[in-house]
Enzyme design. Sequence first.
Site, mmCIF file in Angstrom:
data_model
loop_
_atom_site.group_PDB
_atom_site.id
_atom_site.type_symbol
_atom_site.label_atom_id
_atom_site.label_comp_id
_atom_site.label_asym_id
_atom_site.label_seq_id
_atom_site.Cartn_x
_atom_site.Cartn_y
_atom_site.Cartn_z
ATOM 1 N N GLU A 25 0.555 -1.053 0.467
ATOM 2 C CA GLU A 25 -0.216 -0.195 -0.190
ATOM 3 C C GLU A 25 0.911 1.366 -0.046
ATOM 4 O O GLU A 25 1.565 0.998 -0.398
ATOM 5 C CB GLU A 25 -1.288 0.142 0.997
ATOM 6 C CG GLU A 25 -0.127 -0.337 2.380
ATOM 7 C CD GLU A 25 -0.559 0.989 3.660
ATOM 8 O OE1 GLU A 25 -1.412 1.963 3.477
ATOM 9 O OE2 GLU A 25 -0.767 0.192 4.890
ATOM 10 N N LYS A 157 -3.683 -1.403 14.196
ATOM 11 C CA LYS A 157 -3.461 -0.769 15.137
ATOM 12 C C LYS A 157 -2.929 -0.663 16.631
ATOM 13 O O LYS A 157 -4.415 -0.504 16.888
ATOM 14 C CB LYS A 157 -2.997 0.742 14.307
ATOM 15 C CG LYS A 157 -2.790 0.470 12.865
ATOM 16 C CD LYS A 157 -1.955 2.255 12.315
ATOM 17 C CE LYS A 157 -3.193 2.669 11.323
ATOM 18 N NZ LYS A 157 -3.231 1.162 9.854
HETATM 19 N N1 PSU Z 1 -0.488 -0.105 9.299
HETATM 20 C C1 PSU Z 1 0.732 1.205 9.299
HETATM 21 N N2 PSU Z 1 0.698 2.503 8.672
HETATM 22 C C2 PSU Z 1 0.128 2.862 8.269
HETATM 23 C C3 PSU Z 1 -1.285 2.776 8.036
HETATM 24 C C4 PSU Z 1 -1.023 1.222 8.316
HETATM 25 O O1 PSU Z 1 1.848 0.561 10.020
HETATM 26 O O2 PSU Z 1 -0.169 4.199 8.414
HETATM 27 C C5 PSU Z 1 -2.662 3.311 6.950
HETATM 28 C C6 PSU Z 1 -3.258 1.862 6.542
HETATM 29 O O3 PSU Z 1 -3.028 2.808 4.921
HETATM 30 C C7 PSU Z 1 -4.576 1.547 7.001
HETATM 31 C C8 PSU Z 1 -4.370 3.395 7.678
HETATM 32 O O4 PSU Z 1 -5.246 1.697 5.463
HETATM 33 O O5 PSU Z 1 -3.915 3.421 8.113
HETATM 34 C C9 PSU Z 1 -5.844 3.271 7.949
HETATM 35 O O6 PSU Z 1 -6.471 4.403 8.230
HETATM 36 P P1 PSU Z 1 -8.582 4.972 9.115
HETATM 37 O O7 PSU Z 1 -8.124 4.400 10.528
HETATM 38 O O8 PSU Z 1 -8.455 6.542 8.853
HETATM 39 O O9 PSU Z 1 -9.081 3.845 8.479
#
Ligand code: PSU
Length: 299
Positions: A25, A157
Amino acid sequence: MPELINITPAVADSLRDRRPVVALESTVIAHGLPRPQNLQTAQRLQEIVREAGAVPATIGIIDGQLTVGLSDDQIQLLADRADIRKISTRDISLAVARRWNGATTVASTTWIAHRAGIKVFATGGIGGVHRGSLPDVSADLPELARTPMIVVCSGAKIVLDLPATREWLETHAVTILGYQCDELPAFYSQHSGLPIDARVDTPEEVASIFNAQRALDIESALLVTVPVPAKSEVPAEELQHVLTTALEDAEWKGVTGSALTPFLLSQMAERSGGATLRANIALLENNARVAAEIARRVY
Ligand code: PSU
Ligand code: MN
């Protein structure tokens, strides 16, 4: 629709010849890691996938083109510029129609990679159910519920409500494997105390479960969770402090929506003296390697 997805020749050739491909990604490049570690990590993840015998396909949006297999220059553009949008699934049509440059999240990367014919995707931590007063559920979750793909990650996360995220995945039939571990990893930490559905120890086992899912026509993703390498894990007490402070900061400053996850990650990196950043990079690298090994066993 397929013409809107630009699959670069190296990736297209591999897919046609049924050679292993790993999707990566770009939100983690544009919004998840600080400069200059973001560009270095993006390049390193591609190298690791190649060293492990697969072809990397970093996904992002350049001038409205959904691109599978970004070039070095395109990755640099997403890493360097401050005006790169964070594109989730709901934003894909806007990015195409308005010719945006955008970084793709787990949700939109999954959406694009599946339509390009890729079966394995590596990331750091998926999004999930946020803590806090607003019901904020990452679009990563519904996308995983409706896309038959292997997603390799270190769980969700740590900033999230992990028990609620785990329940959500169970309700929506997303199978969670623990790769050489017995509980769900918690991103910067190896332990969450939450269950996985099954432990696997080899890439072959992952492939056989995925094959069963394909034979059964199951539409949801197979989540392969891999703990952060022990030497890069952030100790629980240190993590708890920086996490609490980051969450309070976000609440006071009213940070919500797509800005919330990047805000929390950068706050924690700053307050931990870079410990969370080192853990994030280590787990991303490890996950890319595991994903490549799995991709070599999936046809
Ligand atoms: N994993 C990481 N760092 C990140 C992300 C994932 O180690 O920055 C990103 C991914 O792209 C994931 C996003 O889809 O954070 C989630 O964002 P939100 O909670 O706004 O959906
Ligand atoms: Mn959100």
